[in-house]
Design a protein around this motif. Structure first.
Motif, PDB file in Angstrom:
ATOM      1  N   THR A  76      42.968  62.534  43.500  1.00  0.00           N
ATOM      2  CA  THR A  76      42.423  61.385  42.835  1.00  0.00           C
ATOM      3  C   THR A  76      42.498  60.101  43.926  1.00  0.00           C
ATOM      4  O   THR A  76      41.463  59.503  44.124  1.00  0.00           O
ATOM      5  N   LEU A 160      37.154  64.675  45.026  1.00  0.00           N
ATOM      6  CA  LEU A 160      37.025  64.165  43.822  1.00  0.00           C
ATOM      7  C   LEU A 160      36.535  65.226  42.816  1.00  0.00           C
ATOM      8  O   LEU A 160      37.153  65.125  41.466  1.00  0.00           O
ATOM      9  N   SER A 163      39.689  66.740  41.743  1.00  0.00           N
ATOM     10  CA  SER A 163      40.444  66.189  40.830  1.00  0.00           C
ATOM     11  C   SER A 163      39.793  66.070  39.435  1.00  0.00           C
ATOM     12  O   SER A 163      40.708  66.079  38.575  1.00  0.00           O
ATOM     13  N   THR A 167      41.652  67.169  35.923  1.00  0.00           N
ATOM     14  CA  THR A 167      41.600  65.964  34.918  1.00  0.00           C
ATOM     15  C   THR A 167      40.972  66.614  33.822  1.00  0.00           C
ATOM     16  O   THR A 167      41.735  66.195  32.756  1.00  0.00           O
TER      17      THR A 167
END
Length: 294
Positions: A76, A160, A163, A167
């Protein structure tokens, strides 16, 4: 009415702030090395997030969850933002904004590679449109544009997406607020030695305008934007949020034109339009699936 409108305003506000962040990052990298901009941004964001721990206790992950937290934080913060800031520093703000608009498409592609998730023809058409659009934007011979910078931003969107997948896994156990705070804190801790070892200590004798830009990036464009986004996601579906997320590249282009005096040629306009259409198509398809499932 207000309860329905507030989450939408939160999502839209976050996307506008992220569009502004592209321009502020571009301006800051003219006086600072891009890793130092990233370091200051996340140091300020991490310090600001301490305020939210005064009322809500932060539950630190156990050994079993710590590994995925650290991996998520690495993808991230250092991976995504160092690559993205490196790209923004050598390409135009408009190019960066339009390329970031292909985030939904990149996420579809990464999901397919990771989970072998097959998509319908409409989604594949949107992926193709997005690829064509980005090829036009990247290949556009405009002032301040750099194909290397453009490619770095595209790679940052891949990290991204990774990540984001990690997440989502974390948020099955931890709240969005705790996940955001810990991801930023761990990511900043990882970022500090990387920047200092390879780029040296960041300068502190900066102009007031630069400090103001860094504070706005850290507080508004990072901490507040992510908190607004996560609040919105708690109230509305990811599919709906995806539609509103397409405001970010539009906001980035507008801010770039106003603050950086970037020019848009026909090739960039066509490419950017294809990227936004592709992102909207993917979001609308997801929204339709969500309504059908309900």
């Amino acid at each position: 009415m207000k309860k329905k409108l507030l989450p939408i305003l939160s999502i839209v506000s976050a996307c506008i702030l992220w569009g502004l962040a592209i321009v502020l990052t571009k301006q800051a990298t003219e006086q600072l090395k891009f890793p130092h901009v990233a370091l200051y941004r996340f140091l300020i964001a991490s310090l600001f997030l301490i305020l939210f721990t005064l009322k809500k206790k932060v539950i630190f992950p156990g050994k079993s969850d710590l590994k995925i937290f650290l991996l998520t934080s690495f993808f991230t913060v250092p991976c995504t933002f160092l690559l993205q800031f490196a790209g923004i520093s050598i390409t135009s703000g408009t190019n960066a904004s339009l390329i970031i608009g292909m985030t939904p498409t990149i996420f579809i592609m990464v999901s397919y590679i990771a989970f072998r998730k097959r998509e319908n023809q409409a989604v594949m058409l949107s992926v193709l449109l997005s690829i064509i659009g980005i090829a036009l934007v990247v290949g556009s011979p405009t002032a301040g544009s750099s194909w290397i910078g453009n490619v770095l931003i595209i790679i940052s969107l891949i990290t991204l997406s990774i990540s984001t997948i990690l997440t989502q896994k974390i948020m099955k156990t931890y709240s969005s607020l705790i996940t955001t705070i810990l991801t930023f804190w761990f990511g900043t801790i990882i970022l500090i030695p990387l920047v200092i070892i390879f780029y040296g200590m960041p300068p502190v004798d900066l102009d007031a305008t630069v400090w103001a830009s860094l504070i706005v990036q850290g507080v508004l464009c990072t901490s507040c934007a992510y908190l607004l986004w996560n609040y919105g996601l708690q109230k509305i579906s990811m599919a709906k949020a995806g539609v509103y997320a397409n405001i970010e590249p539009i906001a980035g282009v507008i801010f770039s034109s106003l603050l950086l005096s970037d020019k848009i040629n026909i090739q960039m306009a066509v490419g950017g339009t294809l990227v936004i259409i592709a992102a909207l198509l993917i979001s609308i398809i997801d929204l339709f699936k969500f309504k059908t499932a309900k």
